[in-house]
Scaffold this motif. Sequence first.
Motif, PDB file in Angstrom:
ATOM      1  N   ARG A  78       5.741   3.498   7.805  1.00 45.72           N
ATOM      2  CA  ARG A  78       6.494   2.313   8.236  1.00 45.72           C
ATOM      3  C   ARG A  78       6.838   2.410   9.721  1.00 45.72           C
ATOM      4  O   ARG A  78       6.775   1.413  10.455  1.00 45.72           O
ATOM      5  N   GLY A  79       7.204   3.611  10.165  1.00 38.03           N
ATOM      6  CA  GLY A  79       7.512   3.797  11.576  1.00 38.03           C
ATOM      7  C   GLY A  79       6.299   3.586  12.459  1.00 38.03           C
ATOM      8  O   GLY A  79       6.399   2.994  13.554  1.00 38.03           O
ATOM      9  N   ALA A  80       5.128   4.046  12.002  1.00 37.72           N
ATOM     10  CA  ALA A  80       3.894   3.851  12.756  1.00 37.72           C
ATOM     11  C   ALA A  80       3.568   2.369  12.879  1.00 37.72           C
ATOM     12  O   ALA A  80       3.172   1.888  13.950  1.00 37.72           O
ATOM     13  N   PRO A 118       7.409  11.579   1.726  1.00 37.69           N
ATOM     14  CA  PRO A 118       7.911  11.355   3.090  1.00 37.69           C
ATOM     15  C   PRO A 118       6.957  10.509   3.921  1.00 37.69           C
ATOM     16  O   PRO A 118       7.352   9.977   4.972  1.00 37.69           O
ATOM     17  N   GLN A 119       5.716  10.385   3.471  1.00 36.93           N
ATOM     18  CA  GLN A 119       4.746   9.568   4.205  1.00 36.93           C
ATOM     19  C   GLN A 119       5.207   8.114   4.314  1.00 36.93           C
ATOM     20  O   GLN A 119       4.806   7.404   5.244  1.00 36.93           O
ATOM     21  N   ALA A 120       6.024   7.660   3.371  1.00 30.96           N
ATOM     22  CA  ALA A 120       6.419   6.253   3.357  1.00 30.96           C
ATOM     23  C   ALA A 120       7.116   5.847   4.652  1.00 30.96           C
ATOM     24  O   ALA A 120       6.691   4.917   5.347  1.00 30.96           O
ATOM     25  N   PHE A 173       0.845  -1.204   0.000  1.00 33.69           N
ATOM     26  CA  PHE A 173       0.000   0.000   0.000  1.00 33.69           C
ATOM     27  C   PHE A 173       0.882   1.256   0.000  1.00 33.69           C
ATOM     28  O   PHE A 173       0.618   2.224  -0.730  1.00 33.69           O
ATOM     29  N   ILE A 174       1.937   1.228   0.798  1.00 32.37           N
ATOM     30  CA  ILE A 174       2.868   2.366   0.847  1.00 32.37           C
ATOM     31  C   ILE A 174       3.518   2.559  -0.524  1.00 32.37           C
ATOM     32  O   ILE A 174       3.662   3.686  -1.004  1.00 32.37           O
TER      33      ILE A 174
END
Length: 363
Positions: free
Chosen positions: A322-324, A316-318, A300-301
């Motif tokens: 992933r961190g979340a 930068p959302q990627a 999805f990312i």
Amino acid sequence: MQIFKVGGAVRDRLLGRPVTDIDWVVVGATAEQMHALGYRPVGADFPVFLHPKTGEEYALARTERKSGHGYGGFVFHASPDVTLEQDLIRRDLTINAMAEDDDGNVVDPYHGQADLERRILRHVSPAFAEDPLRVLRVARFAARYAETGFTVAADTLELMRKLSESGELQALTAERSWKEIARALMENQPQVFIQVLHDCGALKQLMPELDALPTERLGALEQAARHEQPLTVRWACLAGGLGKAINERFKVPRDCQELAMLAGQYGEDGRRALQLEAAQLLELLQGFDVYRRPQRFEEFIRVGEMETLARGESYPQADYLRGAADAARGVAVKPLVEAGYTGQQLGEALKAERLKALQAYTA
């Protein structure tokens, strides 16, 4: 009996491309002779045999005539009297209608080598229009060879247009259509496949949801190919958010269906990831079941990345997403079980702890 290498193996050798699959045609033989030599028949009604040692396919030279609708509506005639030229003329494109003998001599009755040099995808004969599957095949070849300058001949595109208008495309089975679509999406320039289908009117018949040709979708698909993404990601880039109908129409594999549907449902959350509150992030992660199916969330990312790259922007959302996911997955279940939580209470306690972890992450 004469044996010739035919089709894609000859084409790709002449193009200097790797030859993977080799097909052979046998002229002047009968099925009984093939049996006697140890060849194994593929089917009772189809004159194709497997080599006793290599397992490669050897087909008796044959002619065919139209007997019904769709891809399977043909009657084949195989006999020792059928010539190599008669066998080759029933093929789709001139570049696929060449043969090669044991000495490497090319038999090219329909000028396939000239079309290779001109970088043209051209039909062999008017019989091309009898098989609707060829619309998809030509569009797929266009996607494969676009990077080397190949285009579809104008008269061939016109035949494809007539086929699209005839209603014959509706006779294609879902399984056969998807096989061609999936193969095309995995080519180097899959967006060309969609463009060619649009140009000949086939997209309106097969995938009307895409007929308006949203350039962003094609751009994302192009980026997905450039970054060697899997079929699931490529299909989601193309069909994400278009609903169930397009997936059901082609009996799309479940993993492709799920990612496309989820990409449509949560795409906006992905784009707004940096602004989401912890509870919204948790809902997103829960929707993807990132604890048991982390790969689906990663894909999805990637869909979001491909869409953003198509716009010439960064994503930068990627790393943030992933961190979340790592933060939520980092919550241990064992301490909660040891604390006496079970059943529904355990689920609620686990969700609460994951929310705390995400609150800390977003702080």
